[in-house]
Design a protein around this motif. Structure first.
Motif, short mmCIF file in Angstrom:
data_model
loop_
_atom_site.label_atom_id
_atom_site.label_comp_id
_atom_site.label_asym_id
_atom_site.label_seq_id
_atom_site.Cartn_x
_atom_site.Cartn_y
_atom_site.Cartn_z
N THR A 263 0.82 -1.21 0.00
CA THR A 263 0.00 0.00 0.00
C THR A 263 0.86 1.27 0.00
N GLU A 264 2.12 1.16 0.40
CA GLU A 264 3.02 2.31 0.46
C GLU A 264 3.79 2.54 -0.85
N LEU A 265 3.67 1.63 -1.80
CA LEU A 265 4.50 1.70 -3.00
C LEU A 265 4.11 2.79 -3.97
N GLY A 266 2.87 3.14 -4.06
CA GLY A 266 2.43 4.11 -5.05
C GLY A 266 1.55 3.43 -6.09
N PRO A 267 1.40 4.05 -7.24
CA PRO A 267 0.52 3.48 -8.26
C PRO A 267 1.08 2.15 -8.79
N ARG A 268 0.35 1.09 -8.59
CA ARG A 268 0.81 -0.25 -8.96
C ARG A 268 0.96 -0.41 -10.47
N VAL A 269 0.19 0.36 -11.23
CA VAL A 269 0.26 0.26 -12.69
C VAL A 269 1.61 0.77 -13.21
N ILE A 270 2.32 1.54 -12.42
CA ILE A 270 3.66 2.00 -12.80
C ILE A 270 4.74 1.14 -12.13
N ILE A 271 4.53 0.77 -10.89
CA ILE A 271 5.54 0.06 -10.11
C ILE A 271 5.84 -1.33 -10.68
N TYR A 272 4.83 -2.14 -10.91
CA TYR A 272 5.09 -3.52 -11.32
C TYR A 272 5.62 -3.66 -12.74
N PRO A 273 5.12 -2.92 -13.74
CA PRO A 273 5.78 -3.00 -15.06
C PRO A 273 7.22 -2.48 -15.03
N SER A 274 7.47 -1.47 -14.21
CA SER A 274 8.84 -0.97 -14.08
C SER A 274 9.74 -2.01 -13.41
N LEU A 275 9.20 -2.71 -12.44
CA LEU A 275 9.95 -3.77 -11.77
C LEU A 275 10.25 -4.92 -12.74
N VAL A 276 9.29 -5.27 -13.59
CA VAL A 276 9.52 -6.31 -14.60
C VAL A 276 10.62 -5.87 -15.56
N THR A 277 10.58 -4.62 -15.99
CA THR A 277 11.61 -4.11 -16.91
C THR A 277 12.98 -4.11 -16.25
N LEU A 278 13.05 -3.65 -15.03
CA LEU A 278 14.31 -3.63 -14.30
C LEU A 278 14.88 -5.04 -14.12
N LEU A 279 14.04 -5.97 -13.72
CA LEU A 279 14.50 -7.34 -13.51
C LEU A 279 14.89 -8.01 -14.82
N THR A 280 14.16 -7.74 -15.91
CA THR A 280 14.50 -8.32 -17.21
C THR A 280 15.89 -7.86 -17.65
N CYS A 281 16.13 -6.57 -17.57
CA CYS A 281 17.44 -6.05 -17.97
C CYS A 281 18.54 -6.53 -17.02
N GLY A 282 18.24 -6.60 -15.74
CA GLY A 282 19.23 -7.08 -14.78
C GLY A 282 19.60 -8.53 -14.98
N ILE A 283 18.60 -9.37 -15.22
CA ILE A 283 18.87 -10.79 -15.47
C ILE A 283 19.70 -10.95 -16.73
N TRP A 284 19.35 -10.21 -17.77
CA TRP A 284 20.11 -10.30 -19.01
C TRP A 284 21.55 -9.87 -18.81
N LEU A 285 21.75 -8.76 -18.10
CA LEU A 285 23.12 -8.27 -17.88
C LEU A 285 23.94 -9.23 -17.03
N ILE A 286 23.33 -9.78 -15.99
CA ILE A 286 24.07 -10.66 -15.09
C ILE A 286 24.34 -12.03 -15.70
N CYS A 287 23.34 -12.60 -16.36
CA CYS A 287 23.45 -13.99 -16.82
C CYS A 287 23.95 -14.17 -18.25
N PHE A 288 23.64 -13.25 -19.14
CA PHE A 288 23.89 -13.52 -20.56
C PHE A 288 24.82 -12.52 -21.24
N ARG A 289 25.23 -11.49 -20.58
CA ARG A 289 26.11 -10.52 -21.21
C ARG A 289 27.54 -10.89 -20.87
N TYR A 290 28.24 -11.49 -21.79
CA TYR A 290 29.62 -11.91 -21.56
C TYR A 290 30.51 -11.57 -22.72
#
Length: 70
Positions: free
Chosen positions: A43-70
């Motif tokens: 309930t403290e996070l703010g508008p969920r329609v912005i938070i969760y898609p942004s979190l998906v984008t952040l995690l997608t890029c992070g996983i790609w950078l950590i696991c597959f960028r070599y």
């Protein structure tokens, strides 16, 4: 000059790596949402329609950078 295509062999079929990262990020976001609800901070996070898609984008890029960028 050119590197190999950014794909991975999964059961004999080649999938783009970004699709695998996206699926993993969606699953991680669902787990984080469950954690946020459990700890009562969603309930403290703010508008969920912005938070969760942004979190998906952040995690997608992070996983790609950590696991597959070599």
């Amino acid at each position: 000059m050119f590197a190999r295509a950014p794909s991975v062999d999964v059961i004999g079929s080649f999938f783009p790596i970004w699709m695998l990262c996206l699926v993993a990020a969606i699953l991680l976001t669902a787990a984080l949402r469950w954690l946020f609800v459990r700890v009562n901070i969603e309930t403290e996070l703010g508008p969920r329609v912005i938070i969760y898609p942004s979190l998906v984008t952040l995690l997608t890029c992070g996983i790609w950078l950590i696991c597959f960028r070599y």
